[in-house]
Write a protein that holds these residues in place. Sequence first.
Motif, PDB file in Angstrom:
ATOM      1  N   THR A  80       0.843  -1.202   0.000  1.00  0.00           N
ATOM      2  CA  THR A  80       0.000   0.000   0.000  1.00  0.00           C
ATOM      3  C   THR A  80       0.877   1.250   0.000  1.00  0.00           C
ATOM      4  O   THR A  80       0.611   2.198  -0.750  1.00  0.00           O
ATOM      5  CB  THR A  80      -0.953  -0.004   1.206  1.00  0.00           C
ATOM      6  OG1 THR A  80      -1.804  -1.150   1.112  1.00  0.00           O
ATOM      7  CG2 THR A  80      -1.803   1.251   1.243  1.00  0.00           C
ATOM      8  N   ALA A  81       1.928   1.266   0.816  1.00  0.00           N
ATOM      9  CA  ALA A  81       2.833   2.421   0.835  1.00  0.00           C
ATOM     10  C   ALA A  81       3.477   2.623  -0.535  1.00  0.00           C
ATOM     11  O   ALA A  81       3.641   3.754  -0.998  1.00  0.00           O
ATOM     12  CB  ALA A  81       3.906   2.230   1.906  1.00  0.00           C
ATOM     13  N   HIS A  82       3.814   1.527  -1.199  1.00  0.00           N
ATOM     14  CA  HIS A  82       4.441   1.617  -2.528  1.00  0.00           C
ATOM     15  C   HIS A  82       3.509   2.307  -3.527  1.00  0.00           C
ATOM     16  O   HIS A  82       3.952   3.196  -4.261  1.00  0.00           O
ATOM     17  CB  HIS A  82       4.832   0.226  -3.024  1.00  0.00           C
ATOM     18  CG  HIS A  82       5.484   0.229  -4.359  1.00  0.00           C
ATOM     19  ND1 HIS A  82       6.789   0.610  -4.542  1.00  0.00           N
ATOM     20  CD2 HIS A  82       5.002  -0.089  -5.587  1.00  0.00           C
ATOM     21  CE1 HIS A  82       7.088   0.536  -5.828  1.00  0.00           C
ATOM     22  NE2 HIS A  82       6.025   0.108  -6.482  1.00  0.00           N
ATOM     23  N   VAL A  83       2.226   1.905  -3.568  1.00  0.00           N
ATOM     24  CA  VAL A  83       1.314   2.522  -4.541  1.00  0.00           C
ATOM     25  C   VAL A  83       0.994   3.973  -4.178  1.00  0.00           C
ATOM     26  O   VAL A  83       0.762   4.787  -5.062  1.00  0.00           O
ATOM     27  CB  VAL A  83       0.026   1.694  -4.774  1.00  0.00           C
ATOM     28  CG1 VAL A  83       0.334   0.385  -5.426  1.00  0.00           C
ATOM     29  CG2 VAL A  83      -0.766   1.509  -3.519  1.00  0.00           C
ATOM     30  N   VAL A  84       0.997   4.305  -2.887  1.00  0.00           N
ATOM     31  CA  VAL A  84       0.821   5.711  -2.496  1.00  0.00           C
ATOM     32  C   VAL A  84       2.009   6.521  -3.010  1.00  0.00           C
ATOM     33  O   VAL A  84       1.840   7.611  -3.563  1.00  0.00           O
ATOM     34  CB  VAL A  84       0.676   5.868  -0.966  1.00  0.00           C
ATOM     35  CG1 VAL A  84       0.717   7.337  -0.558  1.00  0.00           C
ATOM     36  CG2 VAL A  84      -0.613   5.230  -0.479  1.00  0.00           C
ATOM     37  N   GLY A  85       3.222   5.980  -2.864  1.00  0.00           N
ATOM     38  CA  GLY A  85       4.410   6.649  -3.378  1.00  0.00           C
ATOM     39  C   GLY A  85       4.349   6.855  -4.878  1.00  0.00           C
ATOM     40  O   GLY A  85       4.687   7.927  -5.377  1.00  0.00           O
ATOM     41  N   LEU A  86       3.887   5.828  -5.602  1.00  0.00           N
ATOM     42  CA  LEU A  86       3.744   5.962  -7.056  1.00  0.00           C
ATOM     43  C   LEU A  86       2.756   7.069  -7.410  1.00  0.00           C
ATOM     44  O   LEU A  86       2.993   7.831  -8.347  1.00  0.00           O
ATOM     45  CB  LEU A  86       3.286   4.637  -7.668  1.00  0.00           C
ATOM     46  CG  LEU A  86       4.295   3.495  -7.667  1.00  0.00           C
ATOM     47  CD1 LEU A  86       3.669   2.224  -8.233  1.00  0.00           C
ATOM     48  CD2 LEU A  86       5.548   3.880  -8.445  1.00  0.00           C
ATOM     49  N   THR A  87       1.649   7.147  -6.667  1.00  0.00           N
ATOM     50  CA  THR A  87       0.654   8.194  -6.913  1.00  0.00           C
ATOM     51  C   THR A  87       1.269   9.573  -6.725  1.00  0.00           C
ATOM     52  O   THR A  87       0.951  10.507  -7.450  1.00  0.00           O
ATOM     53  CB  THR A  87      -0.552   8.022  -5.962  1.00  0.00           C
ATOM     54  OG1 THR A  87      -1.097   6.727  -6.154  1.00  0.00           O
ATOM     55  CG2 THR A  87      -1.622   9.064  -6.222  1.00  0.00           C
ATOM     56  N   LEU A  88       2.173   9.698  -5.757  1.00  0.00           N
ATOM     57  CA  LEU A  88       2.818  10.983  -5.466  1.00  0.00           C
ATOM     58  C   LEU A  88       4.060  11.226  -6.326  1.00  0.00           C
ATOM     59  O   LEU A  88       4.693  12.274  -6.206  1.00  0.00           O
ATOM     60  CB  LEU A  88       3.208  11.035  -3.984  1.00  0.00           C
ATOM     61  CG  LEU A  88       2.055  10.990  -2.995  1.00  0.00           C
ATOM     62  CD1 LEU A  88       2.576  10.867  -1.565  1.00  0.00           C
ATOM     63  CD2 LEU A  88       1.173  12.222  -3.143  1.00  0.00           C
ATOM     64  N   GLY A  89       4.432  10.254  -7.167  1.00  0.00           N
ATOM     65  CA  GLY A  89       5.617  10.403  -8.006  1.00  0.00           C
ATOM     66  C   GLY A  89       6.911  10.133  -7.261  1.00  0.00           C
ATOM     67  O   GLY A  89       7.976  10.622  -7.647  1.00  0.00           O
ATOM     68  N   ILE A  90       6.834   9.346  -6.184  1.00  0.00           N
ATOM     69  CA  ILE A  90       8.016   9.005  -5.389  1.00  0.00           C
ATOM     70  C   ILE A  90       8.428   7.577  -5.722  1.00  0.00           C
ATOM     71  O   ILE A  90       7.598   6.673  -5.720  1.00  0.00           O
ATOM     72  CB  ILE A  90       7.701   9.108  -3.877  1.00  0.00           C
ATOM     73  CG1 ILE A  90       7.291  10.530  -3.507  1.00  0.00           C
ATOM     74  CG2 ILE A  90       8.888   8.649  -3.040  1.00  0.00           C
ATOM     75  CD1 ILE A  90       6.750  10.660  -2.102  1.00  0.00           C
ATOM     76  N   GLU A  91       9.708   7.388  -6.012  1.00  0.00           N
ATOM     77  CA  GLU A  91      10.221   6.038  -6.212  1.00  0.00           C
ATOM     78  C   GLU A  91      10.516   5.460  -4.829  1.00  0.00           C
ATOM     79  O   GLU A  91      11.498   5.818  -4.187  1.00  0.00           O
ATOM     80  CB  GLU A  91      11.483   6.042  -7.066  1.00  0.00           C
ATOM     81  CG  GLU A  91      11.980   4.648  -7.362  1.00  0.00           C
ATOM     82  CD  GLU A  91      13.242   4.665  -8.201  1.00  0.00           C
ATOM     83  OE1 GLU A  91      13.979   3.662  -8.134  1.00  0.00           O
ATOM     84  OE2 GLU A  91      13.500   5.658  -8.904  1.00  0.00           O
ATOM     85  N   VAL A  92       9.653   4.577  -4.371  1.00  0.00           N
ATOM     86  CA  VAL A  92       9.764   4.039  -3.017  1.00  0.00           C
ATOM     87  C   VAL A  92      10.766   2.890  -3.012  1.00  0.00           C
ATOM     88  O   VAL A  92      10.568   1.886  -3.679  1.00  0.00           O
ATOM     89  CB  VAL A  92       8.377   3.576  -2.493  1.00  0.00           C
ATOM     90  CG1 VAL A  92       8.502   3.023  -1.083  1.00  0.00           C
ATOM     91  CG2 VAL A  92       7.377   4.723  -2.528  1.00  0.00           C
ATOM     92  N   LYS A  93      11.811   3.046  -2.220  1.00  0.00           N
ATOM     93  CA  LYS A  93      12.843   2.021  -2.115  1.00  0.00           C
ATOM     94  C   LYS A  93      12.455   0.943  -1.114  1.00  0.00           C
ATOM     95  O   LYS A  93      12.993  -0.154  -1.140  1.00  0.00           O
ATOM     96  CB  LYS A  93      14.166   2.669  -1.696  1.00  0.00           C
ATOM     97  CG  LYS A  93      14.664   3.712  -2.668  1.00  0.00           C
ATOM     98  CD  LYS A  93      15.823   4.492  -2.092  1.00  0.00           C
ATOM     99  CE  LYS A  93      16.151   5.667  -2.991  1.00  0.00           C
ATOM    100  NZ  LYS A  93      16.992   6.651  -2.334  1.00  0.00           N
ATOM    101  N   GLY A  94      11.538   1.253  -0.219  1.00  0.00           N
ATOM    102  CA  GLY A  94      11.086   0.312   0.796  1.00  0.00           C
ATOM    103  C   GLY A  94      10.466   1.054   1.954  1.00  0.00           C
ATOM    104  O   GLY A  94      10.345   2.283   1.919  1.00  0.00           O
TER     105      GLY A  94
END
Length: 197
Positions: A149-163
């Motif tokens: 869920t955190a990963h897809v929120v990051g994608l929505t915000l344009g953040i490349e989530v490393k973990g």
Amino acid sequence: MRKARVLLGLMVGALALAGCSLVPTASSPQLIGPKHVPFGLLGKTIPGTNHGRVRFITQPVYIVDATGHLSSTSRIVPSPPVLESVLRQLIIGPTKIESGGGYTSALPKNLIILSASFRGGIGYIDLGTTLSKLPRSQEVLAIGQLVLTAHVVGLTLGIEVKGIEITVAGVVQNSPLPGDHEANLVTTQDFQRLLNS
């Protein structure tokens, strides 16, 4: 004698007022016209602000499906999404319709998120209590729900989530991974095998 008259007068007055109502009643609901709704409550902006608006988006979150895998569903949240508010929607669990379809959540309903945010491409989730009290298989699914869920929120915000890194009251926790491993920083790749293909 005087006290008895005063008491009797108060009782008569109370009974008379009890028969009255300040709000007129009706036998059925009455339609209120838009012109009679006060304070700009039907306006396109938030009353009392300088043209403030709230927009909502559909945000993907991950819950546990009937087969015990993680599956994507969605929740309506204010735009732009904030990791903390999306995770709070996730903790609420499946809707009645989703529950009827066999969907559940591995996250406890009483779980408290103290804070959740992104810094430097990493999601930091601070919980009020540890998830280690859960059975290991449920704990792995719960961590997977948070990570994905955190990963897809990051994608929505344009953040490349490393973990993400999970802490309890500020103390970093080792998060269990599928298999017998643990890590401080967990990634979406760690939980790919739990996804419903």
